[in-house]
Design a protein around this motif. Structure first.
Motif, PDB file in Angstrom:
ATOM      1  N   SER A  29      20.668  -0.952  11.333  1.00  0.00           N
ATOM      2  CA  SER A  29      19.795  -0.227  11.660  1.00  0.00           C
ATOM      3  C   SER A  29      18.397  -0.753  11.335  1.00  0.00           C
ATOM      4  O   SER A  29      17.234  -0.480  12.054  1.00  0.00           O
ATOM      5  N   SER A  30      18.462  -1.708  10.016  1.00  0.00           N
ATOM      6  CA  SER A  30      17.190  -1.929   9.931  1.00  0.00           C
ATOM      7  C   SER A  30      17.034  -3.422  10.340  1.00  0.00           C
ATOM      8  O   SER A  30      15.934  -4.160   9.642  1.00  0.00           O
ATOM      9  N   LEU A  31      18.027  -4.150  11.021  1.00  0.00           N
ATOM     10  CA  LEU A  31      17.932  -5.524  11.423  1.00  0.00           C
ATOM     11  C   LEU A  31      16.998  -5.653  12.645  1.00  0.00           C
ATOM     12  O   LEU A  31      16.940  -4.596  13.210  1.00  0.00           O
ATOM     13  N   ILE A  32      16.536  -6.809  12.798  1.00  0.00           N
ATOM     14  CA  ILE A  32      16.024  -7.105  14.129  1.00  0.00           C
ATOM     15  C   ILE A  32      16.793  -6.822  15.309  1.00  0.00           C
ATOM     16  O   ILE A  32      17.854  -7.212  15.294  1.00  0.00           O
ATOM     17  N   ASN A  33      16.193  -6.478  16.358  1.00  0.00           N
ATOM     18  CA  ASN A  33      16.870  -6.525  17.634  1.00  0.00           C
ATOM     19  C   ASN A  33      15.726  -7.090  18.583  1.00  0.00           C
ATOM     20  O   ASN A  33      14.661  -7.386  18.304  1.00  0.00           O
ATOM     21  N   PHE A  34      16.325  -7.398  19.840  1.00  0.00           N
ATOM     22  CA  PHE A  34      15.456  -8.301  20.687  1.00  0.00           C
ATOM     23  C   PHE A  34      15.383  -7.710  22.228  1.00  0.00           C
ATOM     24  O   PHE A  34      16.359  -7.037  22.411  1.00  0.00           O
ATOM     25  N   SER A  35      14.222  -7.835  22.736  1.00  0.00           N
ATOM     26  CA  SER A  35      14.228  -7.001  24.011  1.00  0.00           C
ATOM     27  C   SER A  35      13.596  -8.082  25.088  1.00  0.00           C
ATOM     28  O   SER A  35      12.573  -8.850  24.534  1.00  0.00           O
ATOM     29  N   ASP A  52      16.373 -26.767  30.614  1.00  0.00           N
ATOM     30  CA  ASP A  52      18.056 -27.077  30.941  1.00  0.00           C
ATOM     31  C   ASP A  52      18.911 -26.221  30.194  1.00  0.00           C
ATOM     32  O   ASP A  52      18.089 -25.434  29.253  1.00  0.00           O
ATOM     33  N   GLY A  53      20.214 -25.996  30.268  1.00  0.00           N
ATOM     34  CA  GLY A  53      21.039 -25.182  29.643  1.00  0.00           C
ATOM     35  C   GLY A  53      20.905 -25.465  28.280  1.00  0.00           C
ATOM     36  O   GLY A  53      21.236 -24.384  27.357  1.00  0.00           O
ATOM     37  N   VAL A  54      20.949 -26.479  27.531  1.00  0.00           N
ATOM     38  CA  VAL A  54      20.722 -26.600  26.135  1.00  0.00           C
ATOM     39  C   VAL A  54      19.648 -25.672  25.300  1.00  0.00           C
ATOM     40  O   VAL A  54      19.862 -25.310  24.363  1.00  0.00           O
ATOM     41  N   TYR A  55      18.662 -25.901  26.344  1.00  0.00           N
ATOM     42  CA  TYR A  55      17.552 -25.121  25.645  1.00  0.00           C
ATOM     43  C   TYR A  55      17.746 -23.616  25.452  1.00  0.00           C
ATOM     44  O   TYR A  55      17.506 -23.123  24.290  1.00  0.00           O
ATOM     45  N   TYR A  56      18.413 -22.996  26.535  1.00  0.00           N
ATOM     46  CA  TYR A  56      18.665 -21.660  26.329  1.00  0.00           C
ATOM     47  C   TYR A  56      19.881 -21.492  25.352  1.00  0.00           C
ATOM     48  O   TYR A  56      19.946 -20.357  24.825  1.00  0.00           O
ATOM     49  N   LEU A  57      20.951 -22.326  25.307  1.00  0.00           N
ATOM     50  CA  LEU A  57      21.777 -22.239  24.419  1.00  0.00           C
ATOM     51  C   LEU A  57      21.179 -22.064  22.897  1.00  0.00           C
ATOM     52  O   LEU A  57      21.499 -21.612  22.147  1.00  0.00           O
ATOM     53  N   ASP A  58      20.014 -23.051  22.530  1.00  0.00           N
ATOM     54  CA  ASP A  58      19.499 -23.002  21.312  1.00  0.00           C
ATOM     55  C   ASP A  58      18.671 -21.722  21.217  1.00  0.00           C
ATOM     56  O   ASP A  58      18.504 -21.361  20.059  1.00  0.00           O
ATOM     57  N   LEU A  59      18.051 -21.296  22.055  1.00  0.00           N
ATOM     58  CA  LEU A  59      17.453 -20.271  22.415  1.00  0.00           C
ATOM     59  C   LEU A  59      18.294 -19.016  21.733  1.00  0.00           C
ATOM     60  O   LEU A  59      17.844 -18.202  20.929  1.00  0.00           O
ATOM     61  N   PHE A  60      19.451 -18.784  22.635  1.00  0.00           N
ATOM     62  CA  PHE A  60      20.298 -17.557  22.223  1.00  0.00           C
ATOM     63  C   PHE A  60      21.031 -17.902  20.676  1.00  0.00           C
ATOM     64  O   PHE A  60      21.329 -16.737  20.199  1.00  0.00           O
ATOM     65  N   SER A  61      21.326 -18.955  20.418  1.00  0.00           N
ATOM     66  CA  SER A  61      21.662 -19.242  19.135  1.00  0.00           C
ATOM     67  C   SER A  61      20.655 -18.796  17.999  1.00  0.00           C
ATOM     68  O   SER A  61      21.100 -18.217  17.114  1.00  0.00           O
ATOM     69  N   ARG A  62      19.452 -18.992  18.047  1.00  0.00           N
ATOM     70  CA  ARG A  62      18.324 -18.644  17.278  1.00  0.00           C
ATOM     71  C   ARG A  62      18.353 -17.266  17.354  1.00  0.00           C
ATOM     72  O   ARG A  62      18.187 -16.511  16.133  1.00  0.00           O
ATOM     73  N   ILE A  63      18.230 -16.622  18.387  1.00  0.00           N
ATOM     74  CA  ILE A  63      18.088 -15.061  18.528  1.00  0.00           C
ATOM     75  C   ILE A  63      19.372 -14.392  17.722  1.00  0.00           C
ATOM     76  O   ILE A  63      19.096 -13.541  17.050  1.00  0.00           O
ATOM     77  N   LYS A  64      20.633 -15.097  17.823  1.00  0.00           N
ATOM     78  CA  LYS A  64      21.701 -14.522  17.201  1.00  0.00           C
ATOM     79  C   LYS A  64      21.587 -14.261  15.909  1.00  0.00           C
ATOM     80  O   LYS A  64      21.711 -13.638  14.879  1.00  0.00           O
ATOM     81  N   ASP A  65      21.080 -15.684  15.343  1.00  0.00           N
ATOM     82  CA  ASP A  65      20.831 -15.807  13.923  1.00  0.00           C
ATOM     83  C   ASP A  65      19.827 -14.721  13.227  1.00  0.00           C
ATOM     84  O   ASP A  65      19.841 -14.266  12.164  1.00  0.00           O
ATOM     85  N   LEU A  66      18.868 -14.599  14.165  1.00  0.00           N
ATOM     86  CA  LEU A  66      17.712 -13.840  13.707  1.00  0.00           C
ATOM     87  C   LEU A  66      18.080 -12.551  13.507  1.00  0.00           C
ATOM     88  O   LEU A  66      17.560 -11.454  12.968  1.00  0.00           O
ATOM     89  N   TYR A 132       9.891  -8.155  21.037  1.00  0.00           N
ATOM     90  CA  TYR A 132       9.886  -8.127  22.492  1.00  0.00           C
ATOM     91  C   TYR A 132       9.247  -9.775  22.863  1.00  0.00           C
ATOM     92  O   TYR A 132       8.217  -9.998  22.409  1.00  0.00           O
ATOM     93  N   VAL A 133      10.323 -10.312  23.390  1.00  0.00           N
ATOM     94  CA  VAL A 133       9.896 -11.686  23.815  1.00  0.00           C
ATOM     95  C   VAL A 133       8.870 -11.620  25.137  1.00  0.00           C
ATOM     96  O   VAL A 133       9.224 -10.884  25.884  1.00  0.00           O
ATOM     97  N   VAL A 134       7.842 -12.338  25.048  1.00  0.00           N
ATOM     98  CA  VAL A 134       7.011 -12.485  26.153  1.00  0.00           C
ATOM     99  C   VAL A 134       7.134 -13.858  26.796  1.00  0.00           C
ATOM    100  O   VAL A 134       7.210 -13.787  27.843  1.00  0.00           O
ATOM    101  N   TRP A 135       6.739 -14.704  25.721  1.00  0.00           N
ATOM    102  CA  TRP A 135       6.873 -16.171  26.485  1.00  0.00           C
ATOM    103  C   TRP A 135       7.636 -16.954  26.059  1.00  0.00           C
ATOM    104  O   TRP A 135       7.848 -16.737  24.587  1.00  0.00           O
TER     105      TRP A 135
END
Length: 144
Positions: A29-35, A52-66, A132-135
């Protein structure tokens, strides 16, 4: 007749599952969530359709770690890899995110890096423990 030893009653199993879920929820409950509620897909300065898809894989990997960090760990982290810090609009090319009622919703705008290898930044803000991701700013267009 005596009840059989070692047999779980269905009610006991459901109680154990509910208890395990409650324990798991409390620990995260105290961990970061993303919206993506305020994600701006139409901003020409911060396009999201041309990577490209690699960029989005990197993005989702970073979000998963965060998602394994608490908000305080994120906001106080000064590592060169994460580079999380508040956005000071006066130092950027923008005056704000530009969505309705932003002044009432956003306390402190934040950004973080996707990686140490110059893959860009993610700009957004927190409400409680939710970022909350904006950009998506792969080209570092926010700062002149």
């Amino acid at each position: 007749m005596h009840p059989k030893v070692g047999k779980n009653k269905p009610q006991d199993k459901n109680t154990a599952i509910a208890s395990a879920k409650e324990t798991a929820e409390k620990s995260v409950s105290s961990l970061i969530n993303f919206s993506l509620k305020y994600f701006d897909t139409g901003n020409v300065k911060f396009p999201c359709s041309c990577w490209d898809g690699v960029y989005y894989l990197d993005l989702f990997s970073r979000i998963k770690d965060l998602c394994l960090l608490q908000k305080l760990e994120f906001t106080s982290n000064r590592s060169k890899t994460l580079r999380s810090h508040p956005i000071k609009w006066q130092e950027t090319t923008e005056n704000g995110f530009g969505f309705p009622m932003e002044e009432q919703i956003v306390d402190v705008p934040y950004q973080f890096s996707l990686s140490a290898n110059d893959k860009g930044r993610v700009h957004g803000f927190f409400i409680s423990n939710t970022f909350y991701v904006v950009w998506l700013d792969k080209n570092h267009a926010l700062y002149p």
